[in-house]
Design a protein around this motif. Structure first.
Motif, short mmCIF file in Angstrom:
data_model
loop_
_atom_site.label_atom_id
_atom_site.label_comp_id
_atom_site.label_asym_id
_atom_site.label_seq_id
_atom_site.Cartn_x
_atom_site.Cartn_y
_atom_site.Cartn_z
N LEU A 3 50.45 -21.96 -60.85
CA LEU A 3 51.89 -21.80 -60.98
C LEU A 3 52.58 -23.15 -61.19
N PHE A 4 52.28 -24.12 -60.33
CA PHE A 4 52.92 -25.43 -60.44
C PHE A 4 52.38 -26.21 -61.63
N GLY A 5 51.07 -26.18 -61.82
CA GLY A 5 50.47 -26.89 -62.95
C GLY A 5 50.97 -26.37 -64.27
N ASP A 6 51.02 -25.04 -64.41
CA ASP A 6 51.53 -24.43 -65.64
C ASP A 6 53.01 -24.75 -65.84
N GLY A 7 53.77 -24.77 -64.75
CA GLY A 7 55.20 -25.09 -64.84
C GLY A 7 55.44 -26.51 -65.33
N LEU A 8 54.67 -27.45 -64.79
CA LEU A 8 54.79 -28.84 -65.23
C LEU A 8 54.37 -28.98 -66.69
N GLU A 9 53.30 -28.29 -67.06
CA GLU A 9 52.81 -28.34 -68.44
C GLU A 9 53.84 -27.76 -69.40
N ALA A 132 56.99 -38.62 -60.65
CA ALA A 132 55.76 -39.42 -60.79
C ALA A 132 54.65 -38.89 -59.90
N ARG A 133 54.99 -38.55 -58.65
CA ARG A 133 53.98 -38.03 -57.73
C ARG A 133 53.40 -36.71 -58.22
N LEU A 134 54.28 -35.82 -58.73
CA LEU A 134 53.81 -34.53 -59.24
C LEU A 134 52.88 -34.72 -60.44
N PHE A 135 53.28 -35.57 -61.40
CA PHE A 135 52.45 -35.77 -62.59
C PHE A 135 51.15 -36.49 -62.25
N ASP A 136 51.19 -37.46 -61.35
CA ASP A 136 49.96 -38.17 -60.94
C ASP A 136 48.99 -37.21 -60.27
N ALA A 137 49.50 -36.39 -59.37
CA ALA A 137 48.64 -35.42 -58.68
C ALA A 137 48.06 -34.42 -59.68
N ALA A 145 48.22 -25.93 -54.19
CA ALA A 145 48.75 -26.12 -52.83
C ALA A 145 49.26 -27.55 -52.65
N ARG A 146 48.54 -28.52 -53.20
CA ARG A 146 48.97 -29.93 -53.07
C ARG A 146 50.25 -30.16 -53.87
N LEU A 147 50.35 -29.61 -55.06
CA LEU A 147 51.58 -29.75 -55.85
C LEU A 147 52.74 -29.08 -55.13
N GLN A 148 52.47 -27.96 -54.48
CA GLN A 148 53.50 -27.25 -53.71
C GLN A 148 53.96 -28.11 -52.53
N GLU A 149 53.04 -28.82 -51.87
CA GLU A 149 53.41 -29.72 -50.76
C GLU A 149 54.32 -30.84 -51.24
N ILE A 150 54.00 -31.42 -52.39
CA ILE A 150 54.82 -32.51 -52.94
C ILE A 150 56.22 -31.98 -53.27
N LEU A 170 64.79 -33.17 -39.18
CA LEU A 170 63.98 -32.16 -39.85
C LEU A 170 62.54 -32.66 -39.96
N GLU A 171 61.59 -31.81 -39.57
CA GLU A 171 60.20 -32.25 -39.56
C GLU A 171 59.42 -31.81 -40.80
N GLU A 172 59.51 -30.54 -41.13
CA GLU A 172 58.70 -30.00 -42.22
C GLU A 172 59.47 -28.89 -42.92
N VAL A 173 59.29 -28.79 -44.24
CA VAL A 173 59.90 -27.72 -45.01
C VAL A 173 58.80 -26.78 -45.48
N ARG A 174 59.01 -25.48 -45.27
CA ARG A 174 58.07 -24.48 -45.75
C ARG A 174 58.59 -23.91 -47.07
N PHE A 175 57.72 -23.82 -48.03
CA PHE A 175 58.06 -23.40 -49.39
C PHE A 175 57.01 -22.37 -49.79
N THR A 176 57.30 -21.06 -49.55
CA THR A 176 56.29 -20.02 -49.75
C THR A 176 56.87 -18.85 -50.54
N ASP A 177 56.06 -17.85 -50.78
CA ASP A 177 56.45 -16.62 -51.47
C ASP A 177 57.30 -16.90 -52.72
N ILE A 178 56.76 -17.68 -53.63
CA ILE A 178 57.51 -18.11 -54.81
C ILE A 178 57.64 -16.95 -55.79
N GLU A 179 58.88 -16.60 -56.10
CA GLU A 179 59.17 -15.53 -57.06
C GLU A 179 59.38 -16.10 -58.46
#
Length: 185
Positions: A3-9, A132-137, A145-150, A170-179
């Protein structure tokens, strides 16, 4: 891919200056030229070398659906590498990237705050550092999952903490159930 890789592409492909070849013969000729031979193309696409030669000569015009998908994916992966690199470099240095997402988002925060996950639709411009972090990863073959964390870290800083102006604990953000997920350079 993912999902993330295809979106960046897809975001990078919007920067193309010319359309990629559409017909099976043109796509096959392009791949033969890029890989310098029909044997390499045949191995990559998991078909016979003779079949590749037939496509190159336009003796076969309509590939099976699975072959057509592989063919299109491989052509787009190699199409206009300089334009692709320039678009990524611009996003990573000055432009940044815009993420448009509809997903369940929540966060871990101190007791007493409302940190319940809920569906949010956000369109947020991320700074070049995160692009830059997204493209490098992605280049290093990171998992979805790693792209989702970034992306979650970026949303934490830019959207939830507003660059350090609020929600400092704020400690952590949860980013799940992507529609829905889309990137724009």
């Amino acid at each position: 891919m993912s999902l993330f890789g295809d979106g960046l592409e897809a975001a990078v492909q919007k920067a193309f200056t010319r359309p990629a070849p559409k017909s099976a013969g043109a796509q096959m000729r392009y791949l033969v030229k890029q890989l310098k031979g029909t044997k390499a193309v045949a191995q990559m696409l998991r078909i016979s070398q003779r079949t590749v030669e037939r496509y190159v000569k336009d003796q076969i015009k309509k590939p099976r659906p699975d072959l057509a998908a592989r063919l299109e994916r491989e052509v787009k992966k190699r199409w206009q590498p300089q334009i692709r690199a320039k678009a990524r470099a611009k996003a990573a240095s000055t432009g940044g990237i815009v993420i448009d997402a509809r997903a369940r988002m929540g966060y871990t925060a101190p007791i007493g705050s409302t940190d319940q996950d809920r569906i949010r639709h956000l369109t947020v411009a991320l700074p070049p550092v995160y692009a830059a972090r997204l493209f490098d990863a992605q280049e290093q073959g990171a998992s979805d999952a790693r792209l989702q964390e970034i992306a979650a870290e970026a949303l934490k800083e830019v959207y939830f903490q507003d660059g350090g102006r609020r929600a400092g604990s704020l400690e952590e953000v949860r980013f799940t159930d992507i529609e829905h997920l889309e990137f724009e350079l």
